[in-house]
Write a protein that holds these residues in place. Structure first.
Motif, short mmCIF file in Angstrom:
data_model
loop_
_atom_site.label_atom_id
_atom_site.label_comp_id
_atom_site.label_asym_id
_atom_site.label_seq_id
_atom_site.Cartn_x
_atom_site.Cartn_y
_atom_site.Cartn_z
N THR A 187 -12.90 11.40 -2.26
CA THR A 187 -14.11 10.68 -1.88
C THR A 187 -14.22 9.31 -2.55
OG1 THR A 187 -15.26 12.78 -1.60
CG2 THR A 187 -16.62 10.81 -1.78
N LEU A 188 -14.03 9.19 -3.85
CA LEU A 188 -14.28 7.94 -4.55
C LEU A 188 -13.03 7.07 -4.69
CD1 LEU A 188 -16.16 6.08 -6.09
CD2 LEU A 188 -15.70 7.42 -8.17
N ILE A 189 -11.98 7.62 -5.31
CA ILE A 189 -10.79 6.80 -5.60
C ILE A 189 -10.14 6.30 -4.31
CG2 ILE A 189 -8.49 6.82 -6.61
CD1 ILE A 189 -9.49 8.79 -8.67
N ASP A 190 -9.98 7.18 -3.33
CA ASP A 190 -9.34 6.76 -2.09
C ASP A 190 -10.22 5.80 -1.31
OD1 ASP A 190 -6.89 8.13 -2.30
OD2 ASP A 190 -7.84 10.00 -1.73
N GLY B 76 0.83 -1.21 0.00
CA GLY B 76 0.00 0.00 0.00
C GLY B 76 0.86 1.24 0.00
N GLU B 77 0.49 2.21 -0.82
CA GLU B 77 1.26 3.44 -0.95
C GLU B 77 0.46 4.68 -0.56
OE1 GLU B 77 4.43 3.11 -1.62
OE2 GLU B 77 4.11 0.95 -1.89
N PRO C 177 -8.32 -9.64 1.84
CA PRO C 177 -7.33 -9.73 2.91
C PRO C 177 -6.23 -10.77 2.65
CG PRO C 177 -9.37 -10.81 3.55
CD PRO C 177 -9.66 -10.08 2.27
N ALA C 178 -6.50 -11.75 1.78
CA ALA C 178 -5.50 -12.78 1.51
C ALA C 178 -4.27 -12.23 0.82
CB ALA C 178 -6.12 -13.89 0.66
N GLU C 179 -4.35 -11.01 0.26
CA GLU C 179 -3.19 -10.40 -0.38
C GLU C 179 -2.15 -9.92 0.64
OE1 GLU C 179 -4.56 -7.25 -2.83
OE2 GLU C 179 -5.35 -8.57 -4.40
N LEU C 180 -2.54 -9.84 1.90
CA LEU C 180 -1.66 -9.29 2.92
C LEU C 180 -0.79 -10.38 3.52
CD1 LEU C 180 -4.24 -6.95 4.65
CD2 LEU C 180 -2.56 -6.36 2.92
N PRO C 181 0.43 -10.02 3.96
CA PRO C 181 1.36 -11.02 4.50
C PRO C 181 0.86 -11.61 5.80
CG PRO C 181 2.20 -8.80 4.87
CD PRO C 181 0.99 -8.67 3.98
N TYR D 47 -10.97 0.22 0.77
CA TYR D 47 -11.75 -0.99 0.95
C TYR D 47 -11.06 -2.24 0.40
CZ TYR D 47 -15.68 1.98 2.28
OH TYR D 47 -16.48 2.87 2.91
N ARG D 48 -10.07 -2.08 -0.45
CA ARG D 48 -9.42 -3.24 -1.06
C ARG D 48 -8.85 -4.21 -0.01
NH1 ARG D 48 -7.36 -4.69 -6.12
NH2 ARG D 48 -5.66 -6.22 -6.00
N PRO D 49 -8.10 -3.74 1.01
CA PRO D 49 -7.59 -4.68 2.01
C PRO D 49 -8.70 -5.41 2.77
CG PRO D 49 -6.45 -2.58 2.16
CD PRO D 49 -7.63 -2.36 1.27
N LEU D 50 -9.87 -4.77 2.89
CA LEU D 50 -10.98 -5.41 3.59
C LEU D 50 -11.63 -6.49 2.72
CD1 LEU D 50 -12.62 -2.20 5.09
CD2 LEU D 50 -11.51 -4.02 6.38
#
Length: 239
Positions: free
Chosen positions: A211-214, A171-172, A225-229, A219-222
């Protein structure tokens, strides 16, 4: 309290950055302060010079990369210059005060857990902030099984044993802070919560959250979640 470093990621900051750094530098804790400029440009140069003259460390990104990148730059510096110190991250737009930061520094020192400065969301809170936190809080609970009353807070404390691990979280931009929470919950890291006053100045006009893009990024990590170490016991008091 000298075992704590404060990291302040900033993008096009205002006078409230100078006020916060001044309060921190004159507090009895004498904590090192690291300000990370996320490519603000020349308009903010005079403010950044002022905080540097107050005695804080100033780190700069070559261009605007996002809050996650600024935080990671701060963590990398802490690992090099203060490897045995805990870290408190805060926003410098007036939402967080020196007193809030000191409370989190004390709690992380005592508990060796991740500590969140959570807002009560009472009083005059912008509608998008109230609704956004309600939605992400519910999704976070559904995804991780962990209850966190303020998943979007920028005021967080981490024990020094976790700083290197924080650099492994993807995440950046604004998605990074949510990814850290989801990864911590998946790794069963204890998460403490300290209630802080809810402060929104000028309707939260200083926020750089789109508002939209961020929101999609957050919400992507939610949702994935399997993408996270997933590592065994990254937290110092994990059993």
């Amino acid at each position: 309290m000298t075992q704590t470093v404060v990291v302040l990621p900033v993008y096009q900051p205002g006078e409230r950055l100078v006020e916060l750094v001044s309060d921190l530098r004159t507090s009895t804790a004498h904590m090192p302060v690291v300000v990370v400029d996320d490519g603000s440009g020349t308009d903010s140069a005079h403010l950044l010079r002022r905080v540097r003259d107050l005695g804080c460390t100033l780190r700069r990104l070559d261009r605007h990369r996002g809050k996650g990148s600024a935080l990671k730059e701060g963590y990398q510096y802490v690992l090099r210059a203060h490897p045995e110190k805990d870290v408190v991250c805060a926003d410098a737009d007036g939402q967080h005060r020196a007193s809030d930061i000191l409370r989190l520094a004390e709690r992380v020192r005592d508990t060796r857990s991740i500590v969140l400065g959570v807002r009560r969301f009472d009083g005059d809170v912008p509608l998008r902030s109230r609704v956004g936190n309600t939605i992400t809080r519910a999704l976070f609970k559904a995804t991780t099984g962990v209850t966190a009353s303020d998943t979007q807070t920028g005021l967080r404390a981490y024990p020094h044993e976790l700083v290197r691990w924080l650099l492994t979280i993807p995440g950046e931009r604004f998605d990074y802070e949510m990814a850290v929470l989801v990864a911590a919950a998946r790794n069963r890291c204890p998460i403490e919560q300290v209630t802080i006053p809810t402060r929104y100045l000028d309707g939260n006009a200083s926020s750089h959250f789109g508002t939209l893009i961020d929101s999609v990024r957050t919400y992507r990590p939610l949702l994935m979640p399997a993408e996270l170490p997933l590592r065994n016991s990254p937290c110092p008091n994990n059993h």
